[in-house]
Write an enzyme that holds these catalytic residues in place. Structure first.
Site, short mmCIF file in Angstrom:
data_model
loop_
_atom_site.label_atom_id
_atom_site.label_comp_id
_atom_site.label_asym_id
_atom_site.label_seq_id
_atom_site.Cartn_x
_atom_site.Cartn_y
_atom_site.Cartn_z
CD GLU A 74 79.10 20.47 29.41
OE1 GLU A 74 80.16 20.34 30.05
OE2 GLU A 74 78.06 20.78 30.07
CB CYS A 111 78.02 25.44 34.09
SG CYS A 111 79.46 25.97 33.12
CB CYS A 114 79.55 24.93 28.96
SG CYS A 114 80.86 24.36 29.89
N1 THU Z 1 80.72 19.87 34.97
C1 THU Z 1 80.86 19.91 33.61
O1 THU Z 1 81.95 19.34 33.26
N2 THU Z 1 80.06 20.26 32.78
C2 THU Z 1 78.82 20.84 33.29
O2 THU Z 1 77.88 21.23 32.67
C3 THU Z 1 78.75 21.25 34.88
C4 THU Z 1 79.80 20.67 35.67
C5 THU Z 1 82.00 19.56 35.84
C6 THU Z 1 82.96 20.41 36.60
C7 THU Z 1 83.31 19.69 37.50
O3 THU Z 1 84.46 19.13 37.22
C8 THU Z 1 82.11 18.85 38.06
O4 THU Z 1 81.25 18.84 36.97
C9 THU Z 1 81.43 19.07 39.35
O5 THU Z 1 80.92 20.31 39.35
#
Ligand code: THU
Length: 157
Positions: A74, A111, A114
């Protein structure tokens, strides 16, 4: 003393119920998972953003051996959009994720970091952010990050 009850609104639907714009953005977010660099988690996340002129920008999670500097899909998409097209409001974001077993059954939810960045996007561009969270079994459509981050921190100026 009083209780403050916060109401949030999330629309749950399936792909065929999305409008054409959202379908296209979800398709792009799914494609963007191919650009994920995730040798540690093997969790491939893609994001696609629609700007005010209907152009799109994608992002994907970028991991690092120093785990803390990993960047989510994101924020990778949002920061790319702001760096490349700062004059165009970010109107919508779609997010999808997959493992070696395919796309997640449940919608992927951004998360906290984000979400905090999305709060600032709404403030910067003075527009609600339309958020589409993809899952194979359900898709959540959310009007404004306020529904995902009530009582968020903002600079009180
Ligand atoms: N991750 C994201 O890219 N976006 C999210 O909303 C949650 C987590 C990624 C971070 C990490 O590279 C992987 O997902 C596992 O946590």
């Amino acid at each position: 003393m009083e209780n403050i009850n916060v109401k949030i609104e999330i629309l749950s639907c399936v792909y065929d119920e999305l409008n054409e714009q959202d379908k296209a953005l979800v398709d792009l977010a799914k494609q963007a998972t191919a650009n994920s660099y995730s040798p540690y988690s093997h969790f491939r996340v893609g994001a696609a953003i629609r700007l005010s002129d209907d152009s799109t920008i994608i992002g994907a999670n970028q991991e690092n051996a120093a785990f803390g500097v990993t960047l989510c899909a994101e924020r990778s998409a949002i920061f790319a959009a702001q760096a490349q097209q700062p004059g165009k409001a970010i109107l919508a974001i779609a997010i999808a994720a997959r493992t070696e077993n395919g796309f997640t059954k449940q919608p992927i939810s951004p998360c906290g970091s984000c979400r905090q960045v999305m709060v600032e996007i709404e403030k910067r561009y003075q527009q609600p952010l339309h958020i589409v969270l993809y899952g194979e079994n359900a898709i959540y459509v959310i009007e404004s990050i306020k529904n995902l981050m009530p009582l968020s921190f903002e600079n009180l100026d």
